[in-house]
Design a protein around this motif. Structure first.
Motif, PDB file in Angstrom:
ATOM      1  N   GLN A   1      32.453 138.899 -13.970  1.00 34.48           N
ATOM      2  CA  GLN A   1      31.224 138.766 -14.753  1.00 34.48           C
ATOM      3  C   GLN A   1      31.242 137.478 -15.564  1.00 34.48           C
ATOM      4  O   GLN A   1      30.247 136.739 -15.628  1.00 34.48           O
ATOM      5  N   LEU A   2      32.365 137.192 -16.202  1.00 35.15           N
ATOM      6  CA  LEU A   2      32.494 135.968 -16.986  1.00 35.15           C
ATOM      7  C   LEU A   2      32.346 134.741 -16.100  1.00 35.15           C
ATOM      8  O   LEU A   2      31.651 133.777 -16.455  1.00 35.15           O
ATOM      9  N   PHE A   3      32.992 134.761 -14.954  1.00 31.84           N
ATOM     10  CA  PHE A   3      32.936 133.651 -13.999  1.00 31.84           C
ATOM     11  C   PHE A   3      31.493 133.378 -13.565  1.00 31.84           C
ATOM     12  O   PHE A   3      31.034 132.226 -13.570  1.00 31.84           O
ATOM     13  N   ASP A   4      30.773 134.435 -13.229  1.00 27.03           N
ATOM     14  CA  ASP A   4      29.392 134.282 -12.760  1.00 27.03           C
ATOM     15  C   ASP A   4      28.457 133.830 -13.876  1.00 27.03           C
ATOM     16  O   ASP A   4      27.590 132.975 -13.671  1.00 27.03           O
ATOM     17  N   GLN A   5      28.626 134.391 -15.068  1.00 28.00           N
ATOM     18  CA  GLN A   5      27.705 134.091 -16.155  1.00 28.00           C
ATOM     19  C   GLN A   5      27.920 132.691 -16.735  1.00 28.00           C
ATOM     20  O   GLN A   5      26.980 132.090 -17.252  1.00 28.00           O
ATOM     21  N   ALA A   6      29.125 132.166 -16.651  1.00 24.51           N
ATOM     22  CA  ALA A   6      29.350 130.794 -17.111  1.00 24.51           C
ATOM     23  C   ALA A   6      28.536 129.816 -16.274  1.00 24.51           C
ATOM     24  O   ALA A   6      27.909 128.886 -16.794  1.00 24.51           O
ATOM     25  N   LYS A   7      28.516 130.031 -14.968  1.00 18.50           N
ATOM     26  CA  LYS A   7      27.706 129.188 -14.077  1.00 18.50           C
ATOM     27  C   LYS A   7      26.219 129.396 -14.336  1.00 18.50           C
ATOM     28  O   LYS A   7      25.439 128.437 -14.408  1.00 18.50           O
ATOM     29  N   ALA A   8      25.815 130.655 -14.508  1.00 16.30           N
ATOM     30  CA  ALA A   8      24.404 130.940 -14.761  1.00 16.30           C
ATOM     31  C   ALA A   8      23.944 130.307 -16.072  1.00 16.30           C
ATOM     32  O   ALA A   8      22.830 129.779 -16.164  1.00 16.30           O
ATOM     33  N   TRP A   9      24.798 130.368 -17.095  1.00 10.81           N
ATOM     34  CA  TRP A   9      24.462 129.745 -18.385  1.00 10.81           C
ATOM     35  C   TRP A   9      24.241 128.249 -18.219  1.00 10.81           C
ATOM     36  O   TRP A   9      23.249 127.692 -18.708  1.00 10.81           O
ATOM     37  N   ALA A  10      25.159 127.570 -17.526  1.00 11.99           N
ATOM     38  CA  ALA A  10      25.057 126.118 -17.370  1.00 11.99           C
ATOM     39  C   ALA A  10      23.787 125.723 -16.631  1.00 11.99           C
ATOM     40  O   ALA A  10      23.105 124.759 -17.004  1.00 11.99           O
ATOM     41  N   GLU A  11      23.442 126.477 -15.589  1.00 13.89           N
ATOM     42  CA  GLU A  11      22.228 126.155 -14.847  1.00 13.89           C
ATOM     43  C   GLU A  11      20.979 126.563 -15.616  1.00 13.89           C
ATOM     44  O   GLU A  11      19.891 126.061 -15.340  1.00 13.89           O
ATOM     45  N   GLY A  12      21.155 127.427 -16.606  1.00 17.28           N
ATOM     46  CA  GLY A  12      20.029 127.834 -17.438  1.00 17.28           C
ATOM     47  C   GLY A  12      19.462 126.681 -18.254  1.00 17.28           C
ATOM     48  O   GLY A  12      18.261 126.620 -18.507  1.00 17.28           O
ATOM     49  N   TRP A  13      20.318 125.749 -18.669  1.00 24.08           N
ATOM     50  CA  TRP A  13      19.822 124.590 -19.416  1.00 24.08           C
ATOM     51  C   TRP A  13      19.999 123.283 -18.643  1.00 24.08           C
ATOM     52  O   TRP A  13      19.254 122.321 -18.864  1.00 24.08           O
ATOM     53  N   GLY A  14      20.974 123.237 -17.716  1.00 23.15           N
ATOM     54  CA  GLY A  14      21.182 122.024 -16.940  1.00 23.15           C
ATOM     55  C   GLY A  14      20.209 121.883 -15.789  1.00 23.15           C
ATOM     56  O   GLY A  14      19.936 120.785 -15.310  1.00 23.15           O
ATOM     57  N   GLY A  15      19.661 123.021 -15.346  1.00 19.00           N
ATOM     58  CA  GLY A  15      18.732 123.008 -14.228  1.00 19.00           C
ATOM     59  C   GLY A  15      19.339 123.655 -12.997  1.00 19.00           C
ATOM     60  O   GLY A  15      20.561 123.678 -12.816  1.00 19.00           O
ATOM     61  N   LYS A  16      18.493 124.197 -12.160  1.00 23.23           N
ATOM     62  CA  LYS A  16      18.958 124.850 -10.939  1.00 23.23           C
ATOM     63  C   LYS A  16      19.738 123.861 -10.080  1.00 23.23           C
ATOM     64  O   LYS A  16      19.285 122.746  -9.818  1.00 23.23           O
ATOM     65  N   GLY A  17      20.909 124.262  -9.643  1.00 20.38           N
ATOM     66  CA  GLY A  17      21.736 123.406  -8.817  1.00 20.38           C
ATOM     67  C   GLY A  17      22.529 122.364  -9.560  1.00 20.38           C
ATOM     68  O   GLY A  17      23.188 121.524  -8.947  1.00 20.38           O
ATOM     69  N   SER A  18      22.513 122.414 -10.913  1.00 18.24           N
ATOM     70  CA  SER A  18      23.209 121.389 -11.695  1.00 18.24           C
ATOM     71  C   SER A  18      24.720 121.590 -11.746  1.00 18.24           C
ATOM     72  O   SER A  18      25.465 120.655 -12.032  1.00 18.24           O
ATOM     73  N   VAL A  19      25.184 122.815 -11.482  1.00 17.30           N
ATOM     74  CA  VAL A  19      26.627 123.081 -11.503  1.00 17.30           C
ATOM     75  C   VAL A  19      27.234 122.677 -10.164  1.00 17.30           C
ATOM     76  O   VAL A  19      26.763 123.107  -9.105  1.00 17.30           O
TER      77      VAL A  19
END
Length: 421
Positions: free
Chosen positions: A106-124
């Motif tokens: 859950q932590l692994f998935d949500q860290a990526k989701a958080w980053a793309e939440g403000w960085g933009g889709k596909g930014s990770v």
């Protein structure tokens, strides 16, 4: 209660991406040294846009191809965000180093989701949760936001960070990232997660593997239980004389905040080296050594707060925004502002009281003639804002009363104001 914290590093060159990849793959000596006994090097959860989940250079090239993005010369290629939560949160569901522990996933998935939440889709471009070290609950996320510039897609970490800063209302990039990650963790991981200790953003353009390891350790420290993390951090840190003095002042201010929260209007500034009733002398006595001795405790608080940007003037009319870097809680800033004002008012009262004791002519001076003159009004303002007193209708004194220092000071002494509350 659990905590969330974050550390950030800007990678600006291909060589830095390559170095980060070597560390992730445990090909460097520092990476090897961080692997705990009996663990498989490189064991953990990982994902990237490349075939090899830990090949960050290949992932970056794939990222550029996917989004058709260009680069600005000298600008960061990506951000390396070290996203942390309290290890105890992961351990609630199983082993800290178990890839099948649902909270690790859950932590692994949500860290990526958080980053793309403000960085933009596909930014990770890559994420990694190492399970081969002693610690855990830390996810590395490489973020390369793309924004449009003159009609073309361009990698722009700075623009993405400015947008995040505006969204969160924070004053700097790091605070915005810290607040955003904590809010995301609370919403998507656990409502009991709170913001971890604020730290300065790493100013290095690249972290060496050695420094990277130290930064990860510091990130973990900020989410430990206070009784363990605080004492261990102080014990294990080499502090200069200047740093030790700053830490002492900070802890003293935290103590005064706690005392004011507990005592409210009854709060008294710390005692000085000399009690007022022990002051003696005559008209030939220099009053200042006595004044400083009586109010030395209050002066130390007053000056320490000034050193942290929370002086009397700084607290006047700013909506309690000053000092957020050191005191993130609005409640703490409000109570500290009241403490500073009360220490200032005490300093003025003591100056007047000691000088009046030594005057042979019987002409008394008022508190309001002594430094800092604005303090009494600030005490009243902060107490009203804290709900400790109700607004009062004040009557303006007559011109005759303004010049009658003897009557006014006698009235104040009768109420105990000249000698402190």
């Amino acid at each position: 209660m659990f905590k969330a914290a974050i550390r950030v590093n800007k990678l600006t060159t291909i060589a830095q991406l390559r170095g980060a990849a070597l560390h992730a793959q445990r090909h460097d000596e520092t990476g090897k040294a961080r692997v705990r006994k009996d663990a498989e090097p490189g064991f953990g959860l990982a994902w990237s846009k490349a075939e090899n989940d830990r090949d960050y250079l290949a992932a970056f090239k794939a990222h550029k191809t996917e989004l058709g993005a260009g680069e600005r010369k000298g600008a960061p290629l990506c951000l390396q965000a070290i996203c942390v939560v309290s290890p105890e949160w992961v351990e609630k569901a199983g082993s800290l180093h178990d890839p099948d522990n649902p909270r690790n996933r859950q932590l692994f998935d949500q860290a990526k989701a958080w980053a793309e939440g403000w960085g933009g889709k596909g930014s990770v471009i890559a994420t990694r949760l190492d399970l081969d070290e002693k610690g855990g609950a830390v996810v590395d996320v490489l973020i390369s936001p793309v924004r449009e510039s003159r009609g073309k897609p361009v990698i722009s970490t700075n623009k993405a960070l400015r947008e995040l800063k505006e969204t969160t209302g924070e004053r700097n990039e790091y605070s915005a990232l810290q607040t955003s990650w904590a809010d995301w963790s609370r919403k998507h991981l656990d409502p009991e997660i709170v913001r971890g200790t604020r730290k300065e953003i790493t100013q290095r353009q690249h972290l060496s593997p050695e420094t990277y390891g130290a930064v990860m350790d510091k990130a973990r420290e900020s989410v430990r239980a206070p009784s363990q993390g605080l004492w261990e951090a102080i014990r294990d840190t080499d502090l200069s004389e200047r740093d030790t003095e700053a830490l002492s002042d900070f802890l003293m201010l935290k103590g005064e905040i706690a005392r004011h929260k507990d005592q409210g209007r009854s709060y008294e500034p710390p005692e000085g080296a000399l009690e007022l009733h022990r002051v003696g002398g005559d008209s030939q006595t220099d009053p200042w050594p006595l004044i400083r001795a009586v109010r030395s405790g209050a002066e130390r608080v007053f000056e320490a707060a000034h050193g942290f940007g929370m002086g009397l003037q700084a607290n006047m009319g700013d909506g309690y925004e000053t000092g957020r870097e050191f005191f993130p809680s609005l409640s703490d800033r409000m109570h500290l502002a009241a403490v500073v004002a009360k220490c200032g008012a005490f300093c003025a009262r003591i100056e007047a009281a000691v000088k009046n004791m030594l005057r042979p002519d019987g002409i008394q001076i008022e508190d309001r003639m002594c430094w800092p003159q604005e303090a009494p009004e600030e005490v009243e303002r902060h107490e009203m804002n804290l709900g400790l007193t109700a607004p009062a209708v004040r009557q303006e004194p007559s011109a005759e009363r303004d010049t009658d220092f003897t009557d006014r000071s006698s009235e104040e002494r009768d109420r105990g104001l000249s000698h402190g509350r």
